[in-house]
Scaffold this motif. Structure first.
Motif, mmCIF file in Angstrom:
data_model
loop_
_atom_site.group_PDB
_atom_site.id
_atom_site.type_symbol
_atom_site.label_atom_id
_atom_site.label_comp_id
_atom_site.label_asym_id
_atom_site.label_seq_id
_atom_site.Cartn_x
_atom_site.Cartn_y
_atom_site.Cartn_z
ATOM 1 N N UNK A 246 0.827 -1.204 0.000
ATOM 2 C CA UNK A 246 0.000 0.000 0.000
ATOM 3 C C UNK A 246 0.865 1.259 0.000
ATOM 4 N N UNK A 247 1.858 1.293 0.853
ATOM 5 C CA UNK A 247 2.692 2.491 0.986
ATOM 6 C C UNK A 247 3.489 2.752 -0.289
ATOM 7 N N UNK A 248 4.038 1.699 -0.891
ATOM 8 C CA UNK A 248 4.897 1.874 -2.071
ATOM 9 C C UNK A 248 4.131 1.847 -3.390
ATOM 10 N N UNK A 249 2.842 1.520 -3.326
ATOM 11 C CA UNK A 249 2.051 1.437 -4.551
ATOM 12 C C UNK A 249 2.393 0.231 -5.398
ATOM 13 N N UNK A 250 2.757 -0.861 -4.759
ATOM 14 C CA UNK A 250 3.174 -2.074 -5.466
ATOM 15 C C UNK A 250 2.053 -3.107 -5.496
ATOM 16 N N UNK A 251 1.928 -3.819 -6.593
ATOM 17 C CA UNK A 251 1.056 -4.981 -6.652
ATOM 18 C C UNK A 251 -0.426 -4.691 -6.465
ATOM 19 N N UNK A 252 -1.156 -5.745 -6.119
ATOM 20 C CA UNK A 252 -2.604 -5.689 -5.929
ATOM 21 C C UNK A 252 -2.928 -5.987 -4.473
ATOM 22 N N UNK A 253 -3.669 -5.113 -3.852
ATOM 23 C CA UNK A 253 -4.041 -5.309 -2.455
ATOM 24 C C UNK A 253 -5.142 -6.350 -2.322
ATOM 25 N N UNK A 254 -5.286 -6.889 -1.115
ATOM 26 C CA UNK A 254 -6.383 -7.804 -0.806
ATOM 27 C C UNK A 254 -7.635 -7.008 -0.442
ATOM 28 N N UNK A 255 -7.940 -6.033 -1.257
ATOM 29 C CA UNK A 255 -9.104 -5.179 -1.047
ATOM 30 C C UNK A 255 -10.308 -5.826 -1.722
ATOM 31 N N UNK A 256 -11.379 -6.002 -0.953
ATOM 32 C CA UNK A 256 -12.553 -6.666 -1.502
ATOM 33 C C UNK A 256 -12.394 -8.160 -1.624
ATOM 34 N N UNK A 257 -11.345 -8.704 -1.005
ATOM 35 C CA UNK A 257 -11.118 -10.152 -1.015
ATOM 36 C C UNK A 257 -10.701 -10.594 0.383
ATOM 37 N N UNK A 258 -11.173 -11.755 0.779
ATOM 38 C CA UNK A 258 -10.777 -12.352 2.049
ATOM 39 C C UNK A 258 -9.894 -13.549 1.753
#
Length: 243
Positions: free
Chosen positions: A199-211
């Protein structure tokens, strides 16, 4: 960022700009126990500028199978002070703010007001719900993690974009002491630290909306897609207060 040599092996992943973002970030970690240990450790060695750690508990011998921020010599000590002692030795360049207080409706705003992201490294839903509301109020992400036995779960709440924690868990389950092996907390806590760094570095895909659900006994990881609950009182309250 005073010592780039320390970060030589990670700089190729997100560059000096990403490392500066880490150095400028403030992360609030609720809990200095089983999940808090890997979360705080990996954020410390990654070079996050400031960690604010809140926990009012004391180190007990029964903690030591999973809470590696602490050692025998720390038994009876406030966990946040034991944690700060360990983390400072790992990376003296970061700022550690230890808060030896319980997270309550009266204290949480003051504890989290300077944070860029919140981490749920607790073991009870009362505190998790407070963190959820604080994240919504401040419009900053919350990285949730939980463990039991050989399994665990995690997700990231992005206010205004994803379901909140109350959407996922509208009712708190009965509080009880759950068995857990240290490696389980290590896996989920490490994933939480990874999520914060992403999140801080803007890398990859977050686990947002996924468990993410991890089953250590079977060696399986599954993902559930999440949707907001239309009848979520917490989301509705927040929407009403910001409209």
């Amino acid at each position: 960022m005073t010592n780039t040599t320390r970060y030589t092996r990670q700089l190729p992943l997100f560059g000096r700009e990403g490392q500066i973002k880490l150095a400028d970030a403030t992360v609030f970690i609720a809990g200095a126990g089983g999940l808090g240990s890997p979360v705080a450790t990996y954020l410390t060695v990654a070079g996050v500028g400031e960690l604010i750690i809140a926990d009012d508990d004391l180190v007990q011998e029964s903690n030591l199978n999973r809470q590696f921020l602490h050692a025998n010599r720390n038994i009876g000590m406030k966990k946040v002070y034991s944690a700060a002692e360990t983390l400072s030795a790992l990376n003296p360049d970061i700022t550690l703010t230890a808060i030896p207080e319980r997270i309550t409706p009266e204290t949480i705003r003051g504890m989290t007001k300077d944070a860029d992201i919140l981490v749920d490294a607790t073991d009870n839903f009362a505190t998790r719900y407070l963190l959820n509301e604080a994240a919504l109020d401040s419009e900053i992400p919350l990285v949730h993690g939980a463990v039991e036995g050989f399994s665990g779960q995690m997700t990231t709440v992005i206010p205004g974009e994803t379901p909140c924690l109350a959407c996922l868990f509208p009712h708190s389950p009965p509080e009880r002491e759950t068995p857990v092996i240290g490696a389980t907390a290590g896996v989920i806590g490490s994933l939480q630290a990874m999520e914060v760094i992403k999140y801080i570095t803007g890398s990859g895909r977050l686990l947002a909306g996924r468990l993410l659900i991890w089953d250590g006994l079977s060696g399986r990881t599954e993902y559930l897609s999440l949707s907001p609950r239309q009848d979520c009182n917490v989301c509705q309250k927040h929407t009403a207060s910001t409209s």
